[in-house]
Write an enzyme that holds these catalytic residues in place. Structure first.
Site, short mmCIF file in Angstrom:
data_model
loop_
_atom_site.label_atom_id
_atom_site.label_comp_id
_atom_site.label_asym_id
_atom_site.label_seq_id
_atom_site.Cartn_x
_atom_site.Cartn_y
_atom_site.Cartn_z
N ASP A 124 0.84 -1.20 0.00
CA ASP A 124 0.00 0.00 0.00
C ASP A 124 0.88 1.25 0.00
OD1 ASP A 124 -2.12 1.70 0.27
OD2 ASP A 124 -2.87 0.84 2.15
N ASP A 125 0.85 1.99 -1.07
CA ASP A 125 1.60 3.25 -1.16
C ASP A 125 3.12 3.04 -1.20
OD1 ASP A 125 -0.90 4.36 -0.90
OD2 ASP A 125 -0.40 5.70 0.75
N CYS A 132 -5.80 4.30 -3.34
CA CYS A 132 -6.09 2.92 -2.89
C CYS A 132 -7.39 2.28 -3.38
CB CYS A 132 -6.12 2.89 -1.37
SG CYS A 132 -4.81 3.80 -0.55
N HIS A 139 -11.00 -2.13 2.09
CA HIS A 139 -11.23 -0.83 1.45
C HIS A 139 -12.14 -0.90 0.22
CE1 HIS A 139 -9.40 3.42 0.64
NE2 HIS A 139 -10.54 3.45 1.30
N ASP A 173 -0.44 -0.84 -4.71
CA ASP A 173 -1.75 -0.41 -5.22
C ASP A 173 -1.69 0.94 -5.92
OD1 ASP A 173 -1.36 1.10 -2.88
OD2 ASP A 173 -3.50 1.11 -2.39
N ASN A 174 -0.67 1.73 -5.61
CA ASN A 174 -0.45 3.02 -6.29
C ASN A 174 0.96 3.45 -5.93
OD1 ASN A 174 -2.69 3.77 -3.81
ND2 ASN A 174 -0.69 4.77 -3.68
#
Ligand code: CA
Length: 467
Positions: free
Chosen positions: A37-38, A77, A135, A287-288
């Site tokens: 994540d990130d 996300c 999420h 995810d990004n």
């Protein structure tokens, strides 16, 4: 009598009485998605990271294929995960915003008309588990167990605090803000649990246990670490590895990535011990892109999380399937997270009713298909009126009508915009064609939180079960 029937039945099918993992795997390989994540593009060894060793994540790249142009379908996300789990551009079904934590509002999440990858693989005989950050909607109708997963361990919101002493919220209906949702108890299936470990270690432990108890049947594991998403929190065990990093943010971020890397190592070791390594397709990606404020590093890319410059959407991305795809290969045509769904269900010989935007990557990475998986990839930021289109090396960004072209093969940092009218016209036409099949956002998201609260949240206090 039963014994004879058993032997005859298996004899006729040509199976040995006890099928080995290998024969089983030839039919339906396990699928694991490890999603961080990130995490920044430059924060894995296989993309050149020097100050944070990621030897275990790098094992996946060494065992298989690194995607040099691997993209997520969105720059933050929630929508990125909605694309990944459905194999479709999330704008097709209005998931264009980061959902809020609203356990009483069924509208914030994946439309029930969409199949998830877990739905399809479970129907194909897979045991399915989601671990970590969800999420995709906090309402009961969006719970992972309602969206194709047999098992769940994690949290349903958009982020979480990392230490058990912070998980003090037991009544999810009392959550009034995103930051409060970070303090909810972890959930196993439908029940809150008293977890004692640092969250990343707990998720790794659960992943290993899941693999251990599923060595006789195909499985799908969606391991969605919330690390290294904010808040920046790590244990001394991991922090002590980075005493040489002076910047406090970078140091804690490094420790969080290192915790994930340890978990990936434990998972790979368990696959080896269970004799499942050759039977398992593993994807690793973020995810990004890395945000500007968590100590991440997207170098050499331009921009950060939230941007349609590559720093927001071009992510560390690798896959392995030992014995089936080449080892240590770099694949240079653009691929997107949406391809994971199509790839996985093709190997499971399963079909989805979703109209997929992704493609099966296996023929491309093996070299059987020398073409490109996608003529065009697209991104839409509805609220910012910003769009991006990638046509192999040529990327066009449209920021509220201001158009720029980049050649991301020669100019990976997007420093040299150029303009060529014929090209702009062609790409813009393709974008418009694609966008015809999209719908407007279906719910208010994080950026509209204030508006949402005014319109709905106070109502939810009094009319909890109305919608
Ligand atoms: Ca993220």
């Amino acid at each position: 009598m039963y014994g004879i029937a058993f032997i005859v039945a298996f004899g006729l099918l040509g199976y040995s009485v006890l099928p080995t993992a290998q024969t089983r795997g030839d039919i339906k390989p396990n699928v694991i998605i490890i999603l961080t994540d990130d995490q920044g593009y430059g924060d894995v060894g296989f993309n050149g990271c020097k100050d944070i060793p990621t030897p275990n994540i790098d094992r996946i790249a060494k065992n298989g294929v690194t995607f040099s142009k691997g993209y997520a379908s969105f720059a933050v996300c929630g929508p990125s995960r909605a694309g990944l789990i459905t194999g479709r551009y999330q704008d097709r079904f209005g998931f264009s915003r980061n959902p809020l934590f609203t356990p009483n509002d069924a509208r914030q999440g994946l439309p029930l008309t969409e199949q998830t990858m877990a739905d399809v693989l479970r129907d194909a005989g897979y045991r399915t588990m989601a671990i970590g950050k969800w999420h995709l909607g906090a309402h009961a109708s969006q719970h992972p167990l309602k969206r194709g997963f047999d098992e769940f361990f994690g949290f349903t919101g958009g982020g979480h605090r990392y230490f058990p002493q912070d998980w003090v919220k037991t009544d999810v209906n009392s959550v009034r803000s995103e930051s409060d949702s970070y303090k909810t108890k972890l959930i196993r299936n439908n029940n809150q649990v008293e977890e004692k470990e640092y969250i990343t270690d707990a998720f790794s432990r659960e992943a290993v246990e899941f693999v251990k108890r599923n060595d006789k049947n195909p499985f799908f594991l969606y391991l969605a670490y919330n690390a290294p998403h904010a808040p920046l929190q790590a244990t001394e065990k991991y922090l002590s590895r980075f005493s040489g990093i002076k910047d406090e943010k970078r140091k804690t971020y490094a420790a969080m990535v290192s915790a994930v890397d340890d978990g990936v190592g434990r998972l790979l070791n368990q696959l080896e011990q269970s004799g499942q390594m050759e039977n398992t397709i593993i994807f690793f990606l973020s995810d990004n892109g890395g945000p500007h404020d968590n100590g991440s590093n997207n170098q050499p890319l331009r921009g950060h999380k939230g941007s349609l410059y590559d720093g927001g959407i071009h992510v560390p991305f690798a896959m392995q399937w030992k014995g089936h795809v080449p080892e240590g290969k770099r694949y240079n045509h653009p691929v997107i997270s949406l391809d994971i769904f199509a790839t996985a269900i093709a190997q499971a010989q399963a079909k989805s009713r979703n109209q997929l935007d992704g493609v099966n990557l296996i023929p491309f990475v093996t070299g059987k298909n020398t073409g490109t998986p996608h003529d065009y990839l697209f991104w839409r930021q509805f609220d910012r009126q910003t769009m991006a289109t990638l046509n192999d090396s040529i990327k066009m960004i449209n920021e509220s009508g201001t158009l720029q072209l980049f050649n991301v093969s020669n100019d990976i940092s997007e420093k040299a915009p150029f303009r060529e009218d014929v090209m702009v016209e062609r790409i813009d036409k393709e974008y418009s064609k694609w966008n015809e099949h999209n719908i407007p956002p279906a719910f208010y998201g994080l950026l509209q939180a204030e508006e949402y609260d005014k319109l709905y949240r106070r109502q939810t206090e009094h009319e909890k079960n109305k919608y």
